[in-house]
Design an enzyme around this catalytic site. Structure first.
Site, PDB file in Angstrom:
ATOM      1  N   HIS A 207       0.610  -1.244   0.212  1.00 32.73           N
ATOM      2  CA  HIS A 207       0.216  -0.219  -0.285  1.00 32.73           C
ATOM      3  C   HIS A 207       0.730   1.045  -0.212  1.00 32.73           C
ATOM      4  O   HIS A 207       0.278   2.102  -0.145  1.00 32.73           O
ATOM      5  CB  HIS A 207      -0.890   0.087   1.449  1.00 32.73           C
ATOM      6  N   ARG A 350      -9.651 -12.851 -13.117  1.00 26.13           N
ATOM      7  CA  ARG A 350      -8.934 -14.189 -13.464  1.00 26.13           C
ATOM      8  C   ARG A 350      -9.664 -14.927 -11.253  1.00 26.13           C
ATOM      9  O   ARG A 350      -9.226 -14.073 -10.492  1.00 26.13           O
ATOM     10  CB  ARG A 350      -6.956 -13.696 -13.094  1.00 26.13           C
ATOM     11  N   GLU A 449       0.665 -21.458 -17.122  1.00 32.22           N
ATOM     12  CA  GLU A 449       1.664 -21.092 -16.731  1.00 32.22           C
ATOM     13  C   GLU A 449       2.181 -22.792 -16.706  1.00 32.22           C
ATOM     14  O   GLU A 449       3.061 -22.847 -15.956  1.00 32.22           O
ATOM     15  CB  GLU A 449       0.886 -20.269 -15.497  1.00 32.22           C
ATOM     16  N   ASP A 473       5.169 -18.004 -13.511  1.00 27.26           N
ATOM     17  CA  ASP A 473       4.664 -19.042 -12.837  1.00 27.26           C
ATOM     18  C   ASP A 473       5.272 -21.080 -13.881  1.00 27.26           C
ATOM     19  O   ASP A 473       5.824 -21.259 -13.791  1.00 27.26           O
ATOM     20  CB  ASP A 473       3.514 -19.777 -12.525  1.00 27.26           C
ATOM     21  N   CYS A 520       1.310 -12.129 -20.243  1.00 28.34           N
ATOM     22  CA  CYS A 520       0.327 -11.407 -19.005  1.00 28.34           C
ATOM     23  C   CYS A 520       1.800 -11.376 -17.252  1.00 28.34           C
ATOM     24  O   CYS A 520       1.645 -11.301 -16.724  1.00 28.34           O
ATOM     25  CB  CYS A 520      -1.137 -11.575 -18.024  1.00 28.34           C
TER      26      CYS A 520
END
Length: 608
Positions: A207, A350, A449, A473, A520
């Site tokens: 954050h 996703r 992946e 991955d 991505c």
């Protein structure tokens, strides 16, 4: 020895310049004096109480929660005119007021007879350790949220003003140096008073980093032992582009940093000005660049950097920092916010990619010996279809508000994809039966992946409406390298010939079946690798928001034929080093201003 006296022992010797490495949290450069924020935690009194005083302790806790929530709402309201991301503070209000936290504290007060302060700290520590227990950096980062919440409530208990989000700054603007900053603290800062931020912990998805980017304050996070190497008042250079802090820089370094800062901001201004311009190669071939986001509030940041939609919306955050599952309505509201923010551009949602060992309190799943290979992602969803369908229904309902498609992570077999489609069809029927709105048709895609899926890409392309290659991955599973291991990063290269061949197989399968293919993972954020991917046939990339302007500019300086030729040459390489060196040698001179000079070979730098 006080902070101001730390360097007196040097005597007449010149100060020692040091370069400290971290992560680029918010791009930009800053030069200024360090303002050390003292965040040393005061010890919590571990006091046993009498059973008859438990009601009094819980009353103290409830008053502290009320005060902490009130102060957070005030900070959010003050920050709202400056940053849309102030909404992140509302999540902290919810955490402060969370019933699960109260129940845990009450158990410790009434059964273990701990005082309120002791019970709060114990609960917060346990919750944080649960998230840090896995090997997922994202979840480990979220564990710090519990620390902030605990400090907030403890601060209200002890009327500790600093815990209520107030940072005392000097008369002159400077660079904040801290272990970490809470969202409440970060949101109160302004770039007129704070030149830069440097913290010991944090990642690009923390954050602190997200809000620093929203406030346009340069930041470097995750600098180990930072406060042990910086004294109050030390001159610092914050390089938020390359993730570096220079302590006590020389005059020459200050001059160089000043010049680099001018060049960077001039370039960044030009790139941001072209944010609405279509990304194309030098010869005019269009390439769609989308954004990856983890929090809903990042959608506007991605658009501000020129994203033509969201190519990867990770939804795991909805399951973090809590012991209860998110409701369908909560998920629908969150997804709808992103979809409406991005509309009419598309959003790829996703489904959750989380592992059993990290969410035992939510999913009641026994820990795996190897969580990366265990019950996670689509496997967990299919194992808990009642939980999975709650998310699918929320996604289906969100499709009524814009262009939505759904993507399934870690698919390794067609049986899994078929099982998800069955659940999706059931979820659509349930939404229809409830009389709720949705899109007429929702595309379902597979995230490639796992090597098995990459090898069977043509079969997957026959049944999935689109394919998305997750290079992070894919590298981990192909090279048998833990992606979270710092010691093995040299083995986890997306330039490895094995990775390139798997990617090529997926691209060819998509082309044969006329299915869109997108990358991505981190590979898409690398300007050099992006050129290589376009040369391999990709026309859609999704990346971290800050990488979009640089990748767009890099592609505009290279023709499609040059990219294709580089890709053909890359497939002649037999090692990752050979492939990467070839790409660097060929294209780095064209885009040297977009690259980190610390990552380029010295022989090439001499020629630039």
């Amino acid at each position: 020895m006080g902070d101001d006296d730390k360097h007196e022992s040097f005597g007449s010797e010149p100060p020692i310049t040091r370069d400290l490495r971290g992560l680029a949290g918010s791009a930009g450069f800053a030069i200024g004096n360090a303002i050390i924020v003292d965040q040393g935690r005061s010890g919590v009194v571990r006091r046993r109480i009498h059973k008859h005083t438990a009601d009094d302790e819980m009353a103290r806790f409830d008053r502290a929660v009320e005060e902490a929530a009130r102060s957070l709402r005030e900070v959010a309201e003050r920050a709202r005119p400056r940053i849309a991301e102030a909404s992140i503070l509302q999540a902290y209000v919810m955490m402060v007021e969370d019933e699960t936290l109260r129940e845990d504290v009450e158990r410790r007060v009434r059964i273990d007879l701990q005082c309120a302060e002791w019970a709060i700290r114990s609960s917060v520590v346990d919750m944080g350790e649960q998230l840090r227990g896995g090997n997922d950096p994202y979840l480990a980062e979220r564990s710090h949220d519990f620390e902030f919440v605990g400090d907030r409530i403890l601060g209200a208990l002890t009327v500790n003003i600093r815990s209520l989000g107030v940072i005392t700054l000097g008369q002159e603007p400077g660079i904040i140096v801290a272990r970490d900053l809470s969202p409440a603290e970060t949101a109160t800062l302004t770039k007129e008073r704070v030149l830069g931020i440097a913290t010991e912990i944090g990642t690009r998805t923390s954050h602190t980093a997200i809000l620093a980017r929203a406030l346009e304050i340069p930041a470097v996070v995750g600098v180990k032992n930072l406060r042990q190497q910086v004294a109050h008042g030390d001159r610092l250079i914050v390089d938020g582009v390359h993730g570096k802090i220079t302590v006590l820089p020389s005059d020459a370094q200050l001059t160089d940093a000043s010049e680099r800062s001018k060049r960077y901001y001039a370039m960044a201004s030009g790139l941001r000005a072209a944010r609405d311009k279509q990304a194309t190669t030098k010869c005019g071939v269009p390439v769609t660049l989308k954004g990856n986001i983890e929090l809903s509030l990042e959608a506007s940041i991605a658009l501000d950097h020129g994203a033509r939609g969201i190519g990867l919306y990770r939804t795991e955050f909805l399951y973090v920092d809590r012991h209860d599952l998110p409701s369908e309505e909560e998920q629908y509201t969150t997804y709808r916010q992103v979809v409406e923010t991005v509309a009419p551009l598309p959003v790829t949602l996703r489904t959750f990619d989380i592992g059993g060992d990290k969410f035992a309190s939510v999913f009641q799943v026994p820990p795996d010996m190897n969580p990366a290979l265990g019950l996670r992602a689509v496997r967990l969803g299919l194992e808990r279809p009642h939980v999975f369908k709650v998310q699918l229904r929320a996604m289906v309902r969100a499709s009524a508000h814009g262009s939505v498609r759904i993507m399934v992570p870690m698919v390794a077999s067609l049986n899994e994809l078929r099982a998800v489609r069955k659940l999706l069809n059931e979820s659509i029927a349930e939404v229809d039966a409830a009389g709720q709105a949705r899109a007429e048709y929702i595309q379902l895609g597979a995230m490639i992946e796992v090597p098995a899926a990459a090898i069977l890409a043509e079969e997957f392309a026959r049944e999935a409406e689109f394919l998305s290659i997750g290079t992070n991955d894919l590298v981990q599973y192909t090279m048998a390298v833990d992606r979270s291991s710092r010691d093995l990063t040299h083995l986890a290269s997306y330039y490895d010939p094995a990775i390139l061949r798997l990617i090529k197989n997926v691209i060819q399968a998509g082309s044969f079946r006329q299915r869109p293919v997108i990358v991505c993972g981190a590979m898409a954020s690398d300007p050099l690798a992006a050129i290589l991917l376009v040369g391999m046939g990709l026309r859609e990339l999704s990346m971290e928001a800050n990488a979009i302007p640089e990748v767009k500019e890099a592609l505009s300086r290279v023709t499609l034929e040059e990219a294709k030729d580089a890709a053909a040459t890359a497939f002649e390489g037999s090692t990752a080093d050979e492939v990467q060196d070839g790409v660097v040698t060929r294209f780095a001179p064209l885009i040297a201003d977009l690259l980190d000079p610390d990552e380029l070979p010295s022989s090439l730098l001499r020629g630039l």
